[in-house]
Design an enzyme around this catalytic site. Structure first.
Site, mmCIF file in Angstrom:
data_model
loop_
_atom_site.group_PDB
_atom_site.id
_atom_site.type_symbol
_atom_site.label_atom_id
_atom_site.label_comp_id
_atom_site.label_asym_id
_atom_site.label_seq_id
_atom_site.Cartn_x
_atom_site.Cartn_y
_atom_site.Cartn_z
ATOM 1 N N ASP A 33 0.860 -1.185 0.000
ATOM 2 C CA ASP A 33 0.000 0.000 0.000
ATOM 3 C C ASP A 33 0.900 1.238 0.000
ATOM 4 O OD1 ASP A 33 -3.279 0.047 0.946
ATOM 5 O OD2 ASP A 33 -2.230 1.969 0.822
ATOM 6 N N ASP B 165 4.092 1.947 -4.188
ATOM 7 C CA ASP B 165 3.173 2.618 -5.115
ATOM 8 C C ASP B 165 3.029 1.671 -6.308
ATOM 9 O OD1 ASP B 165 1.932 4.057 -7.097
ATOM 10 O OD2 ASP B 165 3.094 5.889 -6.775
ATOM 11 N N VAL B 166 1.849 1.099 -6.470
ATOM 12 C CA VAL B 166 1.682 0.057 -7.486
ATOM 13 C C VAL B 166 1.671 0.594 -8.918
ATOM 14 C CG1 VAL B 166 0.615 -1.702 -6.024
ATOM 15 C CG2 VAL B 166 -0.839 0.030 -7.113
ATOM 16 N N ASN C 135 -5.698 -5.266 -5.933
ATOM 17 C CA ASN C 135 -6.942 -4.646 -5.465
ATOM 18 C C ASN C 135 -6.850 -3.133 -5.303
ATOM 19 O OD1 ASN C 135 -9.482 -4.728 -3.638
ATOM 20 N ND2 ASN C 135 -7.871 -3.952 -2.273
ATOM 21 N N TYR D 223 -13.156 5.872 -14.339
ATOM 22 C CA TYR D 223 -13.177 4.693 -13.448
ATOM 23 C C TYR D 223 -13.819 3.505 -14.157
ATOM 24 C CZ TYR D 223 -14.108 1.956 -9.179
ATOM 25 O OH TYR D 223 -14.170 0.976 -8.220
ATOM 26 N N LYS E 288 -12.027 -0.009 -15.048
ATOM 27 C CA LYS E 288 -12.515 -1.288 -14.518
ATOM 28 C C LYS E 288 -12.947 -2.236 -15.645
ATOM 29 C CE LYS E 288 -11.779 -0.550 -10.136
ATOM 30 N NZ LYS E 288 -10.781 -1.335 -9.391
ATOM 31 N N THR F 202 -16.605 1.255 2.529
ATOM 32 C CA THR F 202 -15.166 1.449 2.736
ATOM 33 C C THR F 202 -14.841 2.948 2.673
ATOM 34 O OG1 THR F 202 -14.598 1.484 0.391
ATOM 35 C CG2 THR F 202 -14.717 -0.700 1.426
HETATM 36 N N1 LIG Z 1 -15.987 0.444 -2.101
HETATM 37 C C1 LIG Z 1 -16.756 0.193 -3.171
HETATM 38 O O1 LIG Z 1 -17.955 0.509 -3.190
HETATM 39 C C2 LIG Z 1 -16.161 -0.504 -4.371
HETATM 40 C C3 LIG Z 1 -17.027 -0.932 -5.385
HETATM 41 C C4 LIG Z 1 -16.497 -1.569 -6.495
HETATM 42 C C5 LIG Z 1 -15.125 -1.776 -6.592
HETATM 43 N N2 LIG Z 1 -14.308 -1.340 -5.596
HETATM 44 C C6 LIG Z 1 -12.876 -1.598 -5.745
HETATM 45 O O2 LIG Z 1 -12.417 -2.310 -4.614
HETATM 46 C C7 LIG Z 1 -11.012 -2.067 -4.449
HETATM 47 C C8 LIG Z 1 -10.720 -1.697 -3.021
HETATM 48 O O3 LIG Z 1 -11.362 -0.475 -2.742
HETATM 49 P P1 LIG Z 1 -11.895 -0.072 -1.293
HETATM 50 O O4 LIG Z 1 -13.293 0.354 -1.466
HETATM 51 O O5 LIG Z 1 -11.537 -1.122 -0.320
HETATM 52 O O6 LIG Z 1 -11.048 1.274 -1.075
HETATM 53 P P2 LIG Z 1 -10.104 1.791 0.079
HETATM 54 O O7 LIG Z 1 -9.898 3.230 -0.213
HETATM 55 O O8 LIG Z 1 -10.634 1.404 1.414
HETATM 56 O O9 LIG Z 1 -8.749 0.971 -0.177
HETATM 57 C C9 LIG Z 1 -7.940 1.207 -1.301
HETATM 58 C C10 LIG Z 1 -6.488 1.078 -0.865
HETATM 59 O O10 LIG Z 1 -5.670 1.223 -2.016
HETATM 60 C C11 LIG Z 1 -4.535 1.979 -1.625
HETATM 61 N N3 LIG Z 1 -3.910 2.614 -2.797
HETATM 62 C C12 LIG Z 1 -4.409 3.637 -3.538
HETATM 63 N N4 LIG Z 1 -3.523 3.986 -4.479
HETATM 64 C C13 LIG Z 1 -2.446 3.172 -4.329
HETATM 65 C C14 LIG Z 1 -1.213 3.043 -5.007
HETATM 66 N N5 LIG Z 1 -0.879 3.844 -6.035
HETATM 67 N N6 LIG Z 1 -0.346 2.093 -4.592
HETATM 68 C C15 LIG Z 1 -0.660 1.268 -3.560
HETATM 69 N N7 LIG Z 1 -1.814 1.351 -2.877
HETATM 70 C C16 LIG Z 1 -2.698 2.282 -3.263
HETATM 71 C C17 LIG Z 1 -5.088 3.003 -0.645
HETATM 72 O O11 LIG Z 1 -4.074 3.608 0.145
HETATM 73 C C18 LIG Z 1 -6.058 2.159 0.150
HETATM 74 O O12 LIG Z 1 -5.439 1.563 1.267
HETATM 75 C C19 LIG Z 1 -10.656 -0.999 -5.482
HETATM 76 O O13 LIG Z 1 -10.120 -1.646 -6.630
HETATM 77 C C20 LIG Z 1 -11.999 -0.379 -5.814
HETATM 78 O O14 LIG Z 1 -11.999 0.232 -7.084
HETATM 79 C C21 LIG Z 1 -14.794 -0.720 -4.485
#
Ligand SMILES: NC(=O)c1ccc[n+]([C@@H]2O[C@H](COP(=O)([O-])OP(=O)(O)OC[C@H]3O[C@@H](n4cnc5c(N)ncnc54)[C@H](O)[C@@H]3O)[C@@H](O)[C@H]2O)c1
Length: 263
Positions: free
Chosen positions: A48, A74-75, A101, A167, A171, A202
């Site tokens: 992360d 940083d991914v 993720n 976005y 996706k 989240t």
């Molecule tokens: N929450 C929703 O409603 C939802 C719905 C559909 C899809 N998603 C997807 O689920 C996944 C997780 O999202 P979440 O809701 O748990 O969000 P979140 O914000 O709780 O977690 C995302 C994490 O990714 C990390 N991150 C961001 N940019 C980064 C980078 N460049 N390098 C490394 N880490 C990085 C952040 O620091 C954070 O810890 C994502 O791919 C998101 O698009 C979420």
């Protein structure tokens, strides 16, 4: 570990001896996945950009008697991603599964107000990062007899999402990448799948609707049950796709949304 996470872990140790990498593991769905994998016996590499959150996630697993390693990463940065994979392999003893993720959604804005800078940011963090992670994970798995990869897409990766074009494009791209690589690496014993979560409770979801009660109301109106998923409910699908039970599942785009996009 909360009771909810422990229930998801199921008390099984079917990941014992396995090493799993979770990106975006400091928060939300990724954090929930780290707990479930660890609860089922895996050693967990956590990546992360949030160093404090990532260290806390690893400490929680290690303090509970599990094995976890946080690598601040940083991914979107290829040398950093290569370093991440190399470090997980050398420190934890391999790489059997990866949950790619991490992502960035940004804010919903009318398309004509969107900017190239924000487009590039969303595409780089939410799509290019998955390509980079897969590239280096697969390079290791090819030489190690196989593995399982799960990428996080979204309901917005299956259907259009007005005001959220970048976005949704990212996706959709994650699904194209997942399906194509699943076909390319099936004979190398590498399974590659995606999950497509619906609205999940989240920090990313909170950020999306921050200060906009109308948007929050609209989002809730699109759910089929009147509630969002909790992160562990979504993470459990990724864990299953990595498990032995999914041994003949590859190239799938698994919806985890209680039927939002199937209508
Ligand atoms: N929450 C929703 O409603 C939802 C719905 C559909 C899809 N998603 C997807 O689920 C996944 C997780 O999202 P979440 O809701 O748990 O969000 P979140 O914000 O709780 O977690 C995302 C994490 O990714 C990390 N991150 C961001 N940019 C980064 C980078 N460049 N390098 C490394 N880490 C990085 C952040 O620091 C954070 O810890 C994502 O791919 C998101 O698009 C979420």
């Amino acid at each position: 570990m909360s009771k909810e996470d422990a229930d998801m872990a199921g008390g099984s140790d079917d990941f014992a001896g396995k090493v799993v990498l979770v990106t975006g593991g400091a928060s939300g769905i990724g954090l929930a996945a780290t707990k479930i994998f660890a609860g089922r016996g895996a050693a967990v590499g956590i990546a992360d950009i949030d160093a404090a959150g990532g260290q806390a996630a690893a400490a929680a697993i290690n303090d509970a008697g599990g094995r976890a390693l946080f690598v601040e990463t940083d991914v979107t940065d290829e040398p950093a991603v290569k370093h991440l994979v190399d470090t997980v392999v050398s420190e934890l003893g391999g790489l059997h599964c990866a949950f790619n993720n991490a992502a960035y959604g940004g804010r919903m804005v009318p398309f004509e107000q969107s900017t190239l800078a924000e487009w590039n940011r969303v595409i780089t963090i939410s799509l290019t990062s998955v390509y980079l992670c897969m590239k280096h994970e697969i390079a290791h798995m090819m030489g190690a007899g196989g593995g399982a990869i799960v990428n996080t897409s979204s309901g917005a990766g299956i259907v259009g999402c007005p005001r959220f074009e970048a976005y949704s494009a990212a996706k959709h791209g994650v699904l194209g990448l997942t399906k194509s690589a699943a076909m390319e690496f099936a004979r190398s014993n590498i399974r590659i799948n995606a999950i497509c979560p619906g609205h999940t409770d989240t920090p990313m979801q909170a950020q999306l609707t921050d200060g906009d009660p109308e948007l929050k109301e609209w989002i809730m109106s699109t759910t089929t049950t009147g509630r969002m998923a909790n992160p562990a409910e979504v993470a459990a699908a990724a864990v299953w796709l990595c498990s032995k039970e999914a041994s003949f599942v590859s190239g799938d785009s698994m919806m985890v949304d209680m039927g939002i996009v199937c209508r």
